[in-house]
Motif scaffolding. Structure first.
Motif, short mmCIF file in Angstrom:
data_model
loop_
_atom_site.label_atom_id
_atom_site.label_comp_id
_atom_site.label_asym_id
_atom_site.label_seq_id
_atom_site.Cartn_x
_atom_site.Cartn_y
_atom_site.Cartn_z
N VAL A 1 0.85 -1.20 0.00
CA VAL A 1 0.00 0.00 0.00
C VAL A 1 0.89 1.25 0.00
N LEU B 1 -0.53 6.86 -7.22
CA LEU B 1 -1.96 6.83 -6.96
C LEU B 1 -2.77 7.35 -8.15
N GLY C 1 -4.88 -3.28 0.03
CA GLY C 1 -5.78 -2.78 1.07
C GLY C 1 -7.04 -3.62 1.15
N MET C 2 -7.57 -3.99 -0.03
CA MET C 2 -8.77 -4.82 -0.03
C MET C 2 -8.46 -6.21 0.54
N THR D 1 -2.15 0.36 -4.75
CA THR D 1 -2.59 0.61 -3.36
C THR D 1 -3.92 -0.06 -3.05
N THR D 2 -4.81 -0.06 -4.03
CA THR D 2 -6.17 -0.51 -3.75
C THR D 2 -6.24 -2.00 -3.43
N ILE E 1 -6.33 -6.83 2.94
CA ILE E 1 -6.33 -6.67 4.41
C ILE E 1 -7.78 -6.62 4.90
N LEU E 2 -8.58 -5.79 4.24
CA LEU E 2 -9.97 -5.61 4.64
C LEU E 2 -10.72 -6.94 4.66
N ARG F 1 1.54 4.46 -3.15
CA ARG F 1 1.07 5.83 -2.89
C ARG F 1 1.56 6.84 -3.92
N TRP G 1 -3.85 3.10 -9.68
CA TRP G 1 -4.57 2.98 -8.42
C TRP G 1 -4.53 1.58 -7.84
#
Lengths: 329, 322
Positions: free
Chosen positions: B270, B277, B288-289, B284-285, B291-292, B274, B281
């Motif tokens: 992530v 970005l 993060g998804m 980073t995206t 992890i989510l 940065r 995209w």
């Protein structure tokens, strides 16, 4: 136990914890590999200069003397000099404190405004679509890494839509309010709001989700109790039952948990400040750790720790004040 | 809902264990000329500006590069031309391994500490819990950053068993287990376990069966092990489940800040993306998804445990989140 005795006891306990923090923070430095002189002295410094620096920083004294001097300094409000910038560590920390406080307060405010109504709606409409929507929101909220959320907000609102700045504090709250009062100029306040909104949402989301969960669970528990049935039976309007009675009893334990989660808020602030280039304590911690700037690291940890202790004493006292069942034990 | 969580978590666990088999490429290999490739379905143009000095004048040429996704890299590549899909698979290892190890360490230490304090009660309890309070006053992430910054990342290289057995080719021979992060996270989260275990011990120690055993001459150690420990396990298991999720968030935050010591971590990716970005995209995206999704899966299971095992605890939410 009377209120004064209670307060005295909590303050003494708080002082003990603060003493513990100071001692741990002091000892951390001595358990750390590397000579602090090396971080201050030029690379080619002769031994005489290095000895001089060690003496200036008080590093050649025995441990207990350094400890005593450190404690005495702290009591007098002296946190030592930053090794790197050669300025007073305390003044640097307190210069950074307002930005972090503003951010934390805004985040908490957003969290409370959104989460408590959502929690109540969710509990009142259990197993209905609005409940599922609210619980899904809170599940995602406690599961989202906040650094990523911050970047996504920047991507959407700053990069793509271009409607908000990607962080960076334009003006402090105090400055903005001064503009408003002395110059009748709202542009300062507007700039302040535009810059703080994305960081505050980033920091506040976890707490919004957490408080919503706690409110929902607490309300469900309270609404199932017999006193609620009695209130309904005597014909009290449902709004009063929910807000005057159930909600009040729900909120009390939530306040305690929030006090204990203050560390999480500060930790979140470190990350949020990094994402948004926010000039607060969090970024100061990161840079001073990378520079091994001991007085700054120690000072920041102590300021945060003292804040934690003070807020928890206030929370405990309020808790005992609000809830007569608990009393000042 | 819990079923979704279980299926998700099992898939993520399998992905992390069998990462070398599932990955399409070595996650650390940099494919030259294939940097910032978009994922399938997201073709597009990127503008790259180059400045050069011609005859004393600065000239800026803007080139528009048409980037098309390839089957080779279904989720695209990062700025150094590394395969995102493979990086996500290997990144799962770091999250899962740190999450489980740190939680186990914290739970063990916290339970022993809390049971002792609660069982003996009185002054011992007072003193022990005051010490624990000191730990609570340090924000975990700040303490973690301080300790890792000072002691280093303590990276431990673990040889990949599948590669070691010769079952797969072209994958990294070992992966990095960030030691300091794990220990530090355990150090900052044991207090929550101690608080829960102490509360249980306090309420259990005066139960009739414990008194009976004590009267019969059972030793303290025997009572702690045979009577108190088994009876406090339920809330501990619930807390531990939630805590794994919190640890994964904390690990990714530390990796994002650059305090991890491994480059195969979702948080690290992530941070890497940065700078790109505006154009890329996905770098980073996607992590993060990941992890989510992992944390959502664990929290779903945690909620299910909570409802199934222990309907009473809705009070103290543990956690030292990032």
């Amino acid at each position: 136990m009377g209120i004064y005795k209670f307060l005295l006891k909590r303050v003494l306990q708080g002082l003990f914890v603060i003493w513990g923090i100071v001692t741990v923070v002091f000892l951390l430095r001595f358990m750390t590999p590397g000579d602090p002189v090396s971080f201050v002295a030029p690379l080619d410094a002769p031994p005489a200069l290095r000895a001089q620096i060690a003496e200036d920083l008080g590093l050649n004294q025995p441990l207990h003397i350094q400890y005593a001097e450190y404690l005495i300094g702290l009591v007098q409000g002296d946190m030592g000099y930053s090794y790197i910038s050669n300025t007073d560590a305390g003044s640097r920390i307190f210069a950074r404190l307002p930005a972090t406080l503003e951010l934390a307060l805004m985040a908490t405010l957003i969290a409370i405004i959104i989460s408590i109504p959502l929690g109540i709606i969710s509990a009142a409409n259990r197993h209905e679509p609005s409940d599922y929507a609210a619980t899904s929101f809170s599940l995602i909220g406690i599961s989202t890494p906040n650094f990523w959320l911050g970047i996504m907000l920047i991507l959407v609102f700053a990069e793509t839509l271009g409607v908000l700045p990607s962080g960076q504090q334009a003006i402090g709250l105090v400055g903005a309010l001064q503009m408003l009062i002395f110059e009748q100029n709202v542009s300062g306040l507007r700039a302040w709001g535009a810059h703080i909104i994305l960081p505050a949402i980033t920091l506040g989301t976890y707490f919004t989700a957490l408080i919503m969960r706690l409110t929902r669970n607490g309300m469900l528990e309270e609404l199932g109790k017999t006193y609620i049935r009695a209130l309904r039976a005597k014909g009290l309007p449902e709004t009063l039952v929910r807000y005057k009675h159930a909600l009040r009893n729900t909120l009390i334990p939530i306040i305690t948990i929030l006090g204990l989660q203050l560390g999480t808020l500060i930790g979140g602030a470190v990350v949020t400040e990094t994402v948004f280039a926010w000039p607060g304590l969090g970024r100061l911690v990161i840079t001073s750790v990378l520079n091994r700037d001991w007085p700054l690291i120690q000072g920041t940890l102590i300021v945060i720790g003292v804040g934690f202790v003070v807020i928890n004493i206030v929370v405990d006292s309020l808790y005992a004040y609000v809830n007569p069942k608990v009393g000042y034990e | 809902m819990a079923k979704i969580g279980v299926v998700l978590l099992i898939s993520i666990l399998l992905a992390s264990i069998f990462a070398p088999f599932l990955a399409l490429h070595d996650p650390t290999h940099q494919y030259s000329g294939e940097s910032n490739n978009p994922p399938i379905g997201f073709g597009g143009e990127t503008e790259t500006a180059t400045t050069e000095v011609v005859d004393g004048e600065v000239q800026t040429t803007v080139e528009t590069v048409e980037q098309s996704p390839t089957m080779e890299h279904p989720l695209g590549t990062d700025a150094l031309g590394r395969d995102m899909f493979s990086r996500l698979l290997f990144g799962a290892r770091t999250s899962i391994l740190v999450g489980l190890t740190a939680t186990t360490l914290a739970a063990t230490a916290g339970v022993v500490y809390g049971l002792t304090a609660g069982y003996y009660g009185g002054r011992i309890d007072d003193g022990m819990m005051r010490l624990a309070d000191i730990m609570l006053a340090f924000p975990s992430l700040v303490l973690a950053v301080t300790l890792i910054g000072l002691y280093g990342t303590g990276s431990i290289r673990i040889p990949d068993p599948w590669v070691g057995l010769g079952l797969v080719d072209g994958m990294p021979e070992s992966f990095v287990f960030p030691g300091t992060i794990t220990v530090v996270i355990a150090l900052v989260s044991w207090v929550w376990f101690a608080r829960v275990a102490r509360g249980e011990a306090l309420s259990l120690r005066d139960e009739d069966y414990v008194r009976a055993a004590r009267t019969a001459g059972a030793s303290d150690w025997y009572l702690l092990r045979k009577h108190l420990l088994p009876n406090c396990l339920t809330p501990i298991i619930v807390l531990a489940t939630v805590q794994v999720a919190v640890v994964i968030l904390l690990e990714s935050a530390l990796a994002f800040l650059g305090f991890s010591g491994t480059q195969l971590s979702w948080g690290f990716d992530v941070a890497q993306g940065r700078d790109y970005l505006a154009t890329s995209w996905w770098i980073t995206t996607l992590p993060g998804m990941a992890i989510l999704l992992t944390v959502v899966a664990i929290n779903l299971i945690g909620d299910w445990f909570r409802d199934a095992l222990d309907p009473d605890i809705s009070g103290e939410e543990g956690g030292t989140g990032a």
